[in-house]
Design an enzyme around this catalytic site. Sequence first.
Site, PDB file in Angstrom:
ATOM      1  N   LYS A 110      74.806  37.115 -32.726  1.00 60.00           N
ATOM      2  CA  LYS A 110      73.831  37.710 -31.690  1.00 60.00           C
ATOM      3  C   LYS A 110      73.109  39.022 -31.929  1.00 60.00           C
ATOM      4  CE  LYS A 110      76.227  35.199 -27.907  1.00 60.00           C
ATOM      5  NZ  LYS A 110      77.161  35.040 -26.909  1.00 60.00           N
ATOM      6  N   LYS A 189      71.735  22.924 -35.653  1.00 60.57           N
ATOM      7  CA  LYS A 189      72.579  23.139 -34.344  1.00 60.57           C
ATOM      8  C   LYS A 189      71.707  23.134 -33.266  1.00 60.57           C
ATOM      9  CE  LYS A 189      75.266  25.639 -31.495  1.00 60.57           C
ATOM     10  NZ  LYS A 189      75.949  26.647 -30.700  1.00 60.57           N
ATOM     11  N   LYS A 192      69.521  26.845 -27.177  1.00 60.69           N
ATOM     12  CA  LYS A 192      68.437  27.233 -26.516  1.00 60.69           C
ATOM     13  C   LYS A 192      67.741  28.289 -27.468  1.00 60.69           C
ATOM     14  CE  LYS A 192      71.223  29.661 -23.328  1.00 60.69           C
ATOM     15  NZ  LYS A 192      72.429  29.174 -23.857  1.00 60.69           N
TER      16      LYS A 192
HETATM   17  P1  ADP Z   1      73.445  27.689 -26.802  1.00 59.26           P
HETATM   18  O1  ADP Z   1      73.669  27.569 -28.385  1.00 59.26           O
HETATM   19  O2  ADP Z   1      72.330  26.726 -26.237  1.00 59.26           O
HETATM   20  O3  ADP Z   1      73.077  29.150 -26.236  1.00 59.26           O
HETATM   21  P2  ADP Z   1      75.792  27.932 -25.401  1.00 59.26           P
HETATM   22  O4  ADP Z   1      76.275  28.894 -26.786  1.00 59.26           O
HETATM   23  O5  ADP Z   1      75.698  29.010 -24.205  1.00 59.26           O
HETATM   24  O6  ADP Z   1      74.735  27.085 -26.040  1.00 59.26           O
HETATM   25  O7  ADP Z   1      76.986  26.966 -25.625  1.00 59.26           O
HETATM   26  C1  ADP Z   1      77.548  26.422 -24.105  1.00 59.26           C
HETATM   27  C2  ADP Z   1      78.591  25.525 -24.575  1.00 59.26           C
HETATM   28  O8  ADP Z   1      78.063  24.270 -25.016  1.00 59.26           O
HETATM   29  C3  ADP Z   1      79.754  25.982 -25.609  1.00 59.26           C
HETATM   30  O9  ADP Z   1      81.007  25.245 -25.363  1.00 59.26           O
HETATM   31  C4  ADP Z   1      79.223  25.420 -26.922  1.00 59.26           C
HETATM   32  O10 ADP Z   1      80.066  25.226 -27.961  1.00 59.26           O
HETATM   33  C5  ADP Z   1      78.529  23.947 -26.610  1.00 59.26           C
HETATM   34  N1  ADP Z   1      77.360  23.530 -27.376  1.00 59.26           N
HETATM   35  C6  ADP Z   1      76.181  24.271 -27.530  1.00 59.26           C
HETATM   36  N2  ADP Z   1      75.315  23.841 -28.546  1.00 59.26           N
HETATM   37  C7  ADP Z   1      76.071  22.862 -28.802  1.00 59.26           C
HETATM   38  C8  ADP Z   1      75.600  21.891 -29.916  1.00 59.26           C
HETATM   39  N3  ADP Z   1      74.452  21.770 -30.512  1.00 59.26           N
HETATM   40  N4  ADP Z   1      76.632  20.831 -30.150  1.00 59.26           N
HETATM   41  C9  ADP Z   1      77.824  20.793 -29.573  1.00 59.26           C
HETATM   42  N5  ADP Z   1      78.174  21.795 -28.603  1.00 59.26           N
HETATM   43  C10 ADP Z   1      77.332  22.638 -28.279  1.00 59.26           C
END
Ligand code: ADP
Length: 320
Positions: A110, A189, A192
Amino acid sequence: MRVLSGIQPSGKLHLGNYFGMMKPAIELQDRGEAFLFIANYHALTTVTDPEQLRRATLDVALDFLACGLDPAKAVFFKQSDVPEVTELTWLLSTVTPMGLLERCHSYKDKTARGIPANHALFAYPVLMASDILAYQSNVVPVGRDQKQHVEVTRDIAIKFNNEFGATFTIPEPSIRDDVAVVPGIDGQKMSKSYDNHIELFGAEKETKARIMRIVTDSTPLESPKNPDTCNVFALYRLFASEAQAAELAARYRAGGMGYGEAKKALFALVWETLAPFRARRQALEQDVAGVEAILARGAERARSEARRTLNAARRAMGLD
Ligand code: ADP
Ligand code: TRP
């Protein structure tokens, strides 16, 4: 068995969130006592506009309920309605070695992306540990990127229990290997933060446009293709029945089908599968007061549970 998971209200939810976290968490509401919450204290590390935070918090509530979270089975609440977790965070901080936090990938990722390196961002895993331990959770369904945080939680709980006596249940992460990482439209992966995501409740035109932009290799239309290395197929498989997936895989291998056609099949399946969720979300939007009442009831249940754990930790440490 108590299952707990949380999600940050930091943007529109996408297919990665759904398959990596929401769907497995919602399925567990039938197998155990599920506690699911909206991690708005955590979101303060990245969302600084109060109105945006309020809106995103409501959006996550609507999304979860639309996707099948049943408030009669699961305890659904906002993290900030249980301020006990912040006090517990302090108690846990006193047994958290700096090195444990310094090793966490998510802080490094981050700050590398330009998010201000403040104390909350660094201490974030201790707040997450508190979320998990406050409710004596056994199982924590999360995407693979959160596994390290559950391991940190275990280390903190074991250390606390050793020093002050058995106080916390030691949780286990639960990661579905088949959907551990949902790829985004660029093959990385889905996230957002990489703007490679497909929203769960995006507009039809936008959803279609994003699916048509999924990166594929340059195998010519007539040649056989490998479904196992294709981003379009990886997403199709998540939505498809086994028979549907086998049928599309056979068409890949036979040759004569272009990626454009596979993308159209993916869009059709995504749009159709999500239709009942969209209908439910529209109905919920008409009843925001009802949604708020669900969260308030959830908070009451969660709070009495957290209070009990916090009191036990206070007693164990000599704060009674
Ligand atoms: P982002 O990467 O979009 O910011 P978050 O980190 O807020 O998403 O993730 C929220 C939840 O969704 C977590 O439990 C995370 O492990 C899961 N998650 C996010 N992106 C993925 C992905 N591409 N594949 C599987 N799980 C995901
Ligand atoms: N850190 C998690 C994420 O970014 C959200 C979260 C906060 C969480 N507290 C939690 C997840 C407790 C599981 C359990 O996705």
